[in-house]
Design a protein around this motif. Structure first.
Motif, PDB file in Angstrom:
ATOM      1  N   LYS A 106     -27.082  50.053  28.755  1.00  0.00           N
ATOM      2  CA  LYS A 106     -27.342  49.654  27.566  1.00  0.00           C
ATOM      3  C   LYS A 106     -26.914  50.312  26.206  1.00  0.00           C
ATOM      4  CE  LYS A 106     -30.231  45.691  27.982  1.00  0.00           C
ATOM      5  NZ  LYS A 106     -30.139  44.569  27.123  1.00  0.00           N
ATOM      6  N   SER A 107     -26.407  51.345  26.643  1.00  0.00           N
ATOM      7  CA  SER A 107     -25.938  52.224  25.575  1.00  0.00           C
ATOM      8  C   SER A 107     -24.434  53.217  25.621  1.00  0.00           C
ATOM      9  CB  SER A 107     -26.571  53.422  25.295  1.00  0.00           C
ATOM     10  OG  SER A 107     -26.509  54.504  26.790  1.00  0.00           O
ATOM     11  N   HIS A 108     -23.872  52.941  26.625  1.00  0.00           N
ATOM     12  CA  HIS A 108     -22.505  53.243  27.068  1.00  0.00           C
ATOM     13  C   HIS A 108     -21.671  52.303  26.440  1.00  0.00           C
ATOM     14  CE1 HIS A 108     -18.822  54.492  29.194  1.00  0.00           C
ATOM     15  NE2 HIS A 108     -19.887  55.471  29.711  1.00  0.00           N
ATOM     16  N   PRO A 109     -20.583  52.607  25.913  1.00  0.00           N
ATOM     17  CA  PRO A 109     -19.783  51.422  25.094  1.00  0.00           C
ATOM     18  C   PRO A 109     -18.763  50.839  26.327  1.00  0.00           C
ATOM     19  CG  PRO A 109     -18.960  53.994  24.765  1.00  0.00           C
ATOM     20  CD  PRO A 109     -20.638  53.958  25.339  1.00  0.00           C
ATOM     21  N   ALA A 110     -18.593  51.111  27.905  1.00  0.00           N
ATOM     22  CA  ALA A 110     -17.702  50.499  28.033  1.00  0.00           C
ATOM     23  C   ALA A 110     -18.654  49.949  29.200  1.00  0.00           C
ATOM     24  CB  ALA A 110     -17.168  51.548  29.260  1.00  0.00           C
ATOM     25  N   TYR A 111     -20.332  49.779  29.311  1.00  0.00           N
ATOM     26  CA  TYR A 111     -20.792  49.352  29.965  1.00  0.00           C
ATOM     27  C   TYR A 111     -21.728  47.847  29.271  1.00  0.00           C
ATOM     28  CZ  TYR A 111     -18.626  53.131  32.939  1.00  0.00           C
ATOM     29  OH  TYR A 111     -18.236  54.048  33.635  1.00  0.00           O
ATOM     30  N   ARG A 112     -22.188  48.097  28.044  1.00  0.00           N
ATOM     31  CA  ARG A 112     -22.892  47.240  27.473  1.00  0.00           C
ATOM     32  C   ARG A 112     -23.269  45.671  27.679  1.00  0.00           C
ATOM     33  NH1 ARG A 112     -22.566  50.678  21.998  1.00  0.00           N
ATOM     34  NH2 ARG A 112     -20.018  50.363  20.552  1.00  0.00           N
ATOM     35  N   HIS A 113     -21.610  45.646  27.549  1.00  0.00           N
ATOM     36  CA  HIS A 113     -21.515  44.349  27.642  1.00  0.00           C
ATOM     37  C   HIS A 113     -22.055  43.117  28.279  1.00  0.00           C
ATOM     38  CE1 HIS A 113     -17.783  44.987  28.780  1.00  0.00           C
ATOM     39  NE2 HIS A 113     -17.728  43.981  29.230  1.00  0.00           N
ATOM     40  N   MET A 114     -21.773  44.117  29.777  1.00  0.00           N
ATOM     41  CA  MET A 114     -21.925  43.688  30.923  1.00  0.00           C
ATOM     42  C   MET A 114     -23.648  44.216  31.537  1.00  0.00           C
ATOM     43  SD  MET A 114     -19.262  45.471  33.589  1.00  0.00           S
ATOM     44  CE  MET A 114     -18.253  45.563  32.086  1.00  0.00           C
ATOM     45  N   ALA A 115     -24.382  45.034  31.078  1.00  0.00           N
ATOM     46  CA  ALA A 115     -25.777  45.713  31.156  1.00  0.00           C
ATOM     47  C   ALA A 115     -26.393  44.930  32.287  1.00  0.00           C
ATOM     48  CB  ALA A 115     -26.198  46.138  29.434  1.00  0.00           C
ATOM     49  N   ASP A 116     -26.517  43.056  31.617  1.00  0.00           N
ATOM     50  CA  ASP A 116     -27.821  42.492  32.401  1.00  0.00           C
ATOM     51  C   ASP A 116     -26.746  42.099  33.880  1.00  0.00           C
ATOM     52  OD1 ASP A 116     -28.748  42.582  30.306  1.00  0.00           O
ATOM     53  OD2 ASP A 116     -28.183  40.279  29.568  1.00  0.00           O
ATOM     54  N   CYS A 117     -25.693  42.583  34.321  1.00  0.00           N
ATOM     55  CA  CYS A 117     -24.999  42.656  35.411  1.00  0.00           C
ATOM     56  C   CYS A 117     -25.172  43.577  36.565  1.00  0.00           C
ATOM     57  CB  CYS A 117     -24.296  41.788  35.614  1.00  0.00           C
ATOM     58  SG  CYS A 117     -24.625  40.407  34.631  1.00  0.00           S
ATOM     59  N   MET A 118     -25.937  44.667  35.358  1.00  0.00           N
ATOM     60  CA  MET A 118     -25.433  46.607  36.101  1.00  0.00           C
ATOM     61  C   MET A 118     -26.746  46.554  36.669  1.00  0.00           C
ATOM     62  SD  MET A 118     -22.708  46.311  36.481  1.00  0.00           S
ATOM     63  CE  MET A 118     -21.546  45.602  36.765  1.00  0.00           C
TER      64      MET A 118
END
Length: 789
Positions: free
Chosen positions: A221-233
């Motif tokens: 949720k907090s990582h700038p590179a991954y937060r846009h796909m947090a629901d799929c991680m």
């Protein structure tokens, strides 16, 4: 501690239950079945009936069971450990955790351990019904991932491969794998899922798994590179994804699986229904079952006698067919064996005539001599007639025993039924023998010389000096079959099998049953049959044919030894030869015949009288033989066979009830009780499986398979060259297989644990050779393991 242990723990029950340590820890495949349940416990297949609620105890049991098979010095084994975990915190999944590849053997490990582990891995990932999790750390070059290459070899289209990226939190600052997780760089058809596991420090600090999952969620949720796909991680998303993919796979395989289950269920329906009726403690149900079993026994007996049984014996004659053979082959054969010897008969007739005349010289042929000789011949018929009854009785008892084999589930009922029916058959045997003896006494009581077929005195005189001979049946074929000529010399090839054909006038044999190449034709004139004693080392039954005039029968041989495989075949050939006029040799006591011959002489008048009486006896005995051959089968069928059949249908059940406690007759044997429980268990499991399939097919929502992607960046050819180049090292691969829908084979006492996901571990891989191959098969051709050089 290897990082994949954390992933397996997270996916499963979110508890620490796997062994931890350095080096190779997983040394046996761990088959893990997760079942969603209201209670939480674990069960091992090797500890049946024992439930573990302490997951530290589960870990210790895994370590102990591993050491029991592999020892304590790093040995490995392909024998799996089967573990089932029930918990409200899991989804229905099945996983298999495999040993990681080890390059350098240590401890008790064999020199070719790397290749043994690779073969073990391939046995699982080649299965078309499993999903492969190709686990790769984020801080290594994905293009060199041996896990992905291994998956590519067995799944070139990417239908069952999911990439898993770990150690995202350990990457250098300013770097990320966003392009990989978005499936834009090095794409896979099913894409990638990123996860963050506990560090070694977290494990040593006993960080709770729920806290670790929350920390993983916060990271994405907090990582700038991954937060846009947090629901799929994350691990929880991976768990749901695996469950959904397994659901899709199961749904796709439902039609074939349903057909197979329905076929197995249909094959067990009738047997299970019978067991349900017998399983009740209701006395009325047992009584009904007893009546049905006896009814089926009676029908089976009748079918075997009448020749319409549901189980046709293709090996030998039995039941009604064998009784028919006794009536029309064995019994006539026994009658002919009792036929009189010509010289002996003439001698007896002459003595009878002389004794009747006494001191007088008779001018006419006395009819009393005819009656005396005829009665003596009729008395001789008692032996073959009683032997015929004995053979039929024995065959009836054998038939009863064959029918009672279907009652083997109830030993007491089978024993009592066999005893009662056999006793009744023995009673009827006594009555049948009395009736046969009575029939012979009736024949002896009155010699009917007015019979229409009797030759009469006038015709008998006209036949004087003519030899009695059976009327020729033309050249009709009587019997065909294979026989072995046993007494041909070894120089000429030894014993050899030929195809024989017996007619009313000759015995011919051919090279084979096509009857194109005739070897020899032997006329039947002056031939007789002689029994040959069976050799010590021979399994064949032998008889011989010889010429009564001491001539050669075949080439330089005075007699011809013919061998059959069975006693029944030999009896059939003897009976057929009798029909053709070839009679058995008469045996006499040594010296008796010669002494009588020396004292025997006849004048011409006496010789004419003897010939007349001999013709009269021959004519009358032909009538007797014809009558006995016709009467014996009728007597036995009426007094024995029909009576026994009627007794089984009407009197057997009453005698069973009167013999004791009828309920104890229905007690099952221990083997049958186990069989009944097994059939009912399998039948119930099949019905439940079909119900589950119905629910899945009607209520489960499936997701379509993603479209193909360009995955040519994976070079599958490197694995095929593993014995030609430095071996690869595998990171981590999980294999997920469908749970629950396991069909238990009919003969197995307990169902095997289903196939589950697999994890493969190894140290970080070296840079692999990138050799591109365009043609890839789903199952690679692998060389058997050998010691690397």
């Amino acid at each position: 501690m290897k990082f994949c242990s954390h992933l397996l723990t997270f996916i499963s029950v979110a508890r620490d239950f796997l062994p931890r340590g350095s080096g190779i820890v997983t040394r046996r495949p761990l088959v893990l079945q997760l079942i969603s349940s209201t209670s939480e416990h674990a069960e091992f297949l090797h500890c049946k009936g024992k439930k573990f609620t302490d997951f530290d105890a589960v870990r210790r049991e895994i370590e102990a069971e591993t050491d029991r098979v592999t020892g304590t010095n790093k040995g490995i084994s392909s024998i799996p450990i089967n573990l089932r975990i029930c918990s409200p915190n899991v989804l229905n999944l099945s996983l298999i955790d495999l040993p990681g590849i080890t390059k350098v053997p240590v401890g008790d490990q064999p020199p070719d351990i790397e290749y043994q582990i690779r073969d073990m891995i391939m046995q699982f990932i080649c299965r078309e019904n499993c999903l492969i999790l190709a686990v790769t750390p984020a801080n290594m070059d994905l293009a060199n991932s041996d896990a992905l290459k291994l998956a590519k070899d067995v799944d070139p289209q990417g239908h069952r491969t999911i990439g898993v990226i770990t150690k995202l939190d350990l990457m250098d600052k300013g770097t990320n794998v966003r392009d990989v997780l978005e499936n834009r760089l090095l794409p896979l058809r099913r894409g990638y899922v990123g996860v963050v596991n506990r560090s070694q420090k977290d494990i040593e600090g006993k960080k709770d798994i729920s806290a670790a999952l929350a920390a993983e969620r916060r990271f994405f949720k907090s990582h700038p590179a991954y937060r846009h796909m947090a629901d799929c991680m994350g691990t929880l998303y991976l768990q749901r994804l695996l469950n959904q993919q397994l659901t899709n796979h199961i749904r796709d395989t439902l039609p074939a699986l349903r057909s197979r289950l329905q076929g197995q269920l249909l094959s067990l329906d009738k047997e299970a229904e019978e067991y349900k009726c017998l399983n009740s403690d209701d006395p009325s149900r047992k009584t009904k079952a007893l009546m049905q079993l006896i009814q089926h026994f009676g029908l089976d007996f009748e079918k075997r006698i009448e020749g319409s049984g549901d189980q046709v014996d293709t090996v030998e004659l039995s039941g009604g067919a064998k009784i028919n053979r006794i009536f029309h082959e064995r019994f006539p054969f026994e009658l002919v064996k009792m036929e009189f010897d010509e010289k002996e008969l003439r001698r007896e007739i002459s003595y009878a005539i002389k004794n009747i005349h006494g001191i007088r010289t008779g001018l006419f042929t006395p009819d009393m001599a005819f009656e005396a000789i005829v009665k003596k011949q009729i008395v001789k018929l008692k032996v073959p007639c009683l032997k015929c009854v004995d053979m039929v009785i024995q065959e009836l008892i054998n038939t009863v025993q064959q029918c009672t084999n279907k009652l083997e589930s109830f030993p007491k009922l089978r024993e009592e039924t066999e005893r009662i029916v056999t006793t009744h058959i023995r009673e009827r045997e006594s009555q049948a023998k009395d009736q046969v003896l009575l029939s012979l006494e009736i024949q002896l009581s009155y010699i009917n010389t007015n019979h229409e077929d009797f030759i009469g005195f006038a015709n008998a005189q006209q036949k004087t000096n003519q030899t009695s001979k059976k009327p020729s049946a033309g050249n009709q074929v009587i019997l065909k079959g294979w026989l072995t000529i046993n007494n041909i010399s070894l120089i000429k090839g030894g014993a050899k099998e030929y195809w024989f054909m017996l007619t009313a006038e000759s015995l011919s044999w051919f090279k084979d049953d096509e009857e194109k190449e005739k070897k020899y034709m032997l006329p039947l004139d002056n031939l007789k049959v002689r029994d040959i004693e069976k050799g010590f080392m021979s399994s064949k039954h032998v008889f011989a044919i010889f010429n009564t005039e001491q001539r050669n029968v075949y080439k330089d041989y005075r007699h011809l030894e013919l061998a059959c495989d069975t006693q029944d075949e030999m009896d059939s050939w003897k009976a057929s030869l009798l029909r053709a006029g070839v009679y058995p040799e008469k045996t006499t006591v040594d010296g008796e015949g010669s002494a009588q011959a020396e004292s025997f002489s006849m004048d011409p008048q006496l010789e004419r009288q003897v010939e007349t009486i001999r013709n009269l006896v021959d004519s009358y005995m032909s009538i007797i033989y014809k009558s006995i051959r016709d009467l014996m089968p009728k007597t036995i069928v009426h007094l024995v066979i029909n009576n026994v059949r009627e007794f089984i249908h009407s009197g057997l059940l009453a005698q069973l009830y009167s013999s004791g406690d009828q309920y104890s007759l229905m007690d099952e044997s221990p083997e049958q009780a186990l069989r009944r429980e097994e059939v009912l268990r399998i039948h119930t499991a099949l019905k439940e499986a079909l119900n589950i399939i119905t629910d899945i097919s009607t209520s489960t929502i499936s997701t379509p398979l993603p479209p193909p992607v360009d995955n040519s960046w994976l070079h599958s050819g490197s694995l095929h060259r593993r014995y030609l180049s430095p071996p690869l090292s595998v990171q981590d691969v999980f294999i997920i297989t469908p749970p629950h829908l396991v069909v238990v084979p009919k003969k197995h006492p307990a169902p095997p644990a289903p196939s589950l996901p697999i994890r493969l571990e190894a140290p970080a891989p070296p840079v692999s050779n990138s050799i591109d191959t365009t043609n890839t098969t789903s199952r690679p051709k692998r060389v058997p393991p050998s010691v690397p050089r």
